[in-house]
Design a protein around this motif. Structure first.
Motif, PDB file in Angstrom:
ATOM      1  N   PHE A 170      -6.154  25.070   0.958  1.00 25.12           N
ATOM      2  CA  PHE A 170      -5.320  25.438   2.102  1.00 25.12           C
ATOM      3  C   PHE A 170      -4.847  26.870   1.890  1.00 25.12           C
ATOM      4  O   PHE A 170      -4.407  27.227   0.796  1.00 25.12           O
ATOM      5  N   ALA A 171      -4.935  27.696   2.937  1.00 26.53           N
ATOM      6  CA  ALA A 171      -4.502  29.094   2.856  1.00 26.53           C
ATOM      7  C   ALA A 171      -3.084  29.224   3.403  1.00 26.53           C
ATOM      8  O   ALA A 171      -2.814  28.858   4.547  1.00 26.53           O
ATOM      9  N   THR A 213      -4.636  31.127  -1.315  1.00 24.78           N
ATOM     10  CA  THR A 213      -5.327  29.860  -1.097  1.00 24.78           C
ATOM     11  C   THR A 213      -5.149  28.994  -2.331  1.00 24.78           C
ATOM     12  O   THR A 213      -5.363  29.447  -3.453  1.00 24.78           O
ATOM     13  N   VAL A 214      -4.748  27.735  -2.081  1.00 22.86           N
ATOM     14  CA  VAL A 214      -4.477  26.798  -3.177  1.00 22.86           C
ATOM     15  C   VAL A 214      -5.286  25.521  -2.980  1.00 22.86           C
ATOM     16  O   VAL A 214      -5.695  25.197  -1.860  1.00 22.86           O
ATOM     17  N   VAL A 251      -6.557  34.955  -3.775  1.00 19.52           N
ATOM     18  CA  VAL A 251      -5.432  35.751  -3.306  1.00 19.52           C
ATOM     19  C   VAL A 251      -6.014  36.938  -2.542  1.00 19.52           C
ATOM     20  O   VAL A 251      -6.914  37.616  -3.037  1.00 19.52           O
ATOM     21  N   SER A 252      -5.509  37.163  -1.323  1.00 16.88           N
ATOM     22  CA  SER A 252      -5.905  38.335  -0.541  1.00 16.88           C
ATOM     23  C   SER A 252      -4.648  39.026  -0.046  1.00 16.88           C
ATOM     24  O   SER A 252      -3.536  38.606  -0.365  1.00 16.88           O
ATOM     25  N   SER A 253      -4.800  40.053   0.762  1.00 17.67           N
ATOM     26  CA  SER A 253      -3.626  40.741   1.305  1.00 17.67           C
ATOM     27  C   SER A 253      -2.925  39.902   2.373  1.00 17.67           C
ATOM     28  O   SER A 253      -1.805  40.208   2.757  1.00 17.67           O
ATOM     29  N   ARG A 254      -3.585  38.828   2.851  1.00 18.20           N
ATOM     30  CA  ARG A 254      -3.019  37.998   3.912  1.00 18.20           C
ATOM     31  C   ARG A 254      -2.667  36.571   3.490  1.00 18.20           C
ATOM     32  O   ARG A 254      -1.788  35.958   4.062  1.00 18.20           O
TER      33      ARG A 254
END
Length: 144
Positions: free
Chosen positions: A49-50, A29-30, A23-26
């Motif tokens: 995949f993001a 991703t799974v 997890v990022s600010s953008r």
């Protein structure tokens, strides 16, 4: 199947299970629920995949994630799907033999789609791959 540019279609894909790996600010991703990595070609897909989130919300994808991306943390399980959605075709291409993109089964066609409210296919559309791992359905909209 040949699909014309600017045609309206209904795109859908049943839910598949995924696990959050970053997890990022953008992006969230799974692990991608469809297909397996295929390292026989030049691509090195890692099976993830993001999905745009937060600061990347301006990026458009037709995917629905449940529960909502806002509450997901690393390790959480979710589902990814495309509910039946009316979209416009930016372009469609068939491949002469399945296209190696790093996963198996490899897709036999690609379709760039966008909402009917007018994104630019070259910059804002979302490429979906057909005839491969992801069970996407594309149905033409009958006008008239």
């Amino acid at each position: 199947m040949s699909i014309q540019q600017d045609a309206e279609v209904v795109v859908s894909c049943p839910p598949g299970p995924a696990r959050v790996v970053a997890v990022s600010s953008r992006y969230v991703t799974v692990t991608w629920p469809w297909g397996e990595a295929d390292h026989s070609g030049g691509y090195r897909w890692d099976g993830t995949f993001a999905l745009p989130y937060g600061d990347a919300r301006t990026e458009w994808v037709p995917y629905r994630v449940e529960p909502d991306l806002a509450g997901l943390r690393v390790g959480d399980v979710c589902t990814v799907s495309i509910p039946p959605t009316r979209l416009v075709v930016g372009f469609y291409e068939e491949y002469d033999g399945p296209r190696n993109l790093g996963w198996t089964p490899a897709p036999t066609a690609g379709i760039c789609v966008m909402p009917a409210h007018g994104l630019d296919a070259e910059y804002d559309g979302c490429m979906l791959y057909l005839g491969g791992a992801m069970p996407i359905t594309v149905e033409p909209v009958e006008l008239g």
